[in-house]
Design a protein around this motif. Structure first.
Motif, PDB file in Angstrom:
ATOM      1  N   LYS A   9      89.732  43.077  21.133  1.00  5.96           N
ATOM      2  CA  LYS A   9      89.818  41.950  22.058  1.00  5.96           C
ATOM      3  C   LYS A   9      88.516  41.757  22.823  1.00  5.96           C
ATOM      4  O   LYS A   9      88.122  40.624  23.119  1.00  5.96           O
ATOM      5  N   ARG A  10      87.835  42.837  23.131  1.00 14.65           N
ATOM      6  CA  ARG A  10      86.552  42.722  23.812  1.00 14.65           C
ATOM      7  C   ARG A  10      85.529  42.020  22.924  1.00 14.65           C
ATOM      8  O   ARG A  10      84.743  41.182  23.389  1.00 14.65           O
TER       9      ARG A  10
ATOM     10  N   GLU B 192      86.314  38.423  22.703  1.00 16.38           N
ATOM     11  CA  GLU B 192      85.928  37.793  23.963  1.00 16.38           C
ATOM     12  C   GLU B 192      84.437  37.475  23.976  1.00 16.38           C
ATOM     13  O   GLU B 192      84.023  36.415  24.477  1.00 16.38           O
TER      14      GLU B 192
ATOM     15  N   LEU C 125      92.109  47.099  22.312  1.00 15.11           N
ATOM     16  CA  LEU C 125      91.247  46.700  23.421  1.00 15.11           C
ATOM     17  C   LEU C 125      89.833  46.428  22.947  1.00 15.11           C
ATOM     18  O   LEU C 125      89.208  45.428  23.347  1.00 15.11           O
TER      19      LEU C 125
ATOM     20  N   THR D 279      92.166  40.490  26.574  1.00 11.30           N
ATOM     21  CA  THR D 279      91.490  41.760  26.873  1.00 11.30           C
ATOM     22  C   THR D 279      92.173  42.473  28.025  1.00 11.30           C
ATOM     23  O   THR D 279      92.385  43.697  27.985  1.00 11.30           O
TER      24      THR D 279
END
Length: 329
Positions: free
Chosen positions: A113-114, A117, A110, A196
């Motif tokens: 992915k953040r 992003e 996570l 995300t």
């Protein structure tokens, strides 16, 4: 005279016997009336009849209190059970965390992915190339126009003018390319947002929560145990709302009973067979089966709101009940 007295004694004795017989018959006939605090005596289990005592309606005996919801909450992911917050006999609220299946890798994913992003968002909000392409096109277009004027005055060769026009057209294509790159960057940003959300969903899948206010009936897993997707962790039951199930003769009363009809329910909560202690509930008939069982009866049930008795629930699944269905003439 003696015979006359004997006749009078016979008449009196016969009258007394008749009174005793009538009294015993009356007692037998009134023995089935409802006594306050007692459950109205049933006929055969599951039978329905017209009630001769209050309340009025179709009487359905042999009803049983059942769970409304009885659920085994499973693990939704493979891994080690790193947190277990409940014990058997515990009351839990909707949304309470029951346990966690190792979330370390999911949390790292996570976080990755953040960050991806964030990078994608910066690229999607970058308009430098687009603004540069517009400025370059303006210059190239002005230069091409100048060369066109020089060519009209025979001061510039034809191919030099065409070269400048081609450069201006190329600059216009660069604007369109910059617009396409911005759209692609925005699409990439949306992909990273979805990734995300997917990583966050993986963490939620590893978090076992209560779906409703419940009582922990059984606990199957142990802290630190390796669990698989689908393996049960705990069994929970809903106690604040229960259902009372019974069966009604379809041939005799099938056309008189409908969903939504008012019902009165008497549930035995204690006492003895001769003097049961009951609780009364007002409810609505919630279900009537379309299929008949082997006894040509419909299965029916109504929900009731349970009551607290100290720290415990007053009504328990398995208790016997009688239901009166109110029928509008």
């Amino acid at each position: 005279m003696h015979h006359q007295h004997a006749s009078i004694r016979g008449i009196v004795f016969g009258s007394l016997c008749g009174l005793v017989f009538m009294a015993s018959t009356t007692t037998a006939q009134t023995g089935g009336f409802q006594i306050p605090g007692q459950l109205p005596s049933p006929n055969a289990a599951g039978s329905a009849s017209r009630s001769s005592a209050a309340p009025d309606g179709i009487r359905i005996g042999g009803c049983i209190v059942q769970f409304n919801y009885k659920t085994k909450l499973p693990s939704k992911a493979d891994g080690q059970l790193t947190e277990l917050n409940v014990e058997e006999g515990q009351l839990i609220k909707k949304g309470d965390i029951i346990g966690l299946v190792d979330t370390k890798q999911a949390e790292l994913t996570l976080e990755l992915k953040r960050r991806e992003e964030v990078v994608a968002k910066i690229k999607a909000q970058d308009h430098i190339n687009y603004r540069d392409a517009i400025a370059t096109e303006k210059i190239a277009r002005a230069e091409a126009k100048a060369y066109e004027e020089l060519f009209d005055q025979s001061a510039a060769p034809f191919w030099e003018m065409r070269k400048k026009q081609a450069e201006a057209d190329r600059a216009q294509l660069r604007i369109e390319l910059a617009e396409l790159n911005e759209k692609s960057a925005m699409a990439e940003y949306m992909v990273k947002q979805a990734e995300t959300e997917l990583a966050n969903h993986e963490i939620q899948m590893r978090t076992i929560r209560a779906d409703f206010d419940a009582f922990v009936e059984n606990r199957f897993a142990q802290l630190g145990e390796w669990v698989q997707r689908g393996s049960p962790i705990v069994e929970v039951v809903q106690m604040d709302e229960l259902r009372v199930e019974g069966a009604v003769d379809a041939l005799s009363y099938g056309r008189e009973i409908r969903r939504g009809q008012a019902v009165k329910i008497y549930i035995t909560v204690g006492g003895t067979d001769d003097a049961p202690v009951t609780e009364e509930f007002d409810a609505t008939l919630d279900y009537i089966s379309t299929e008949l069982d082997l006894k040509q009866a419909h299965r029916i049930w109504a929900k009731i709101k349970n009551r607290k008795s100290g720290n415990d629930w007053l009504i328990k699944p398995g208790m016997e009940a009688v239901m009166y269905v109110s029928v509008t003439p």
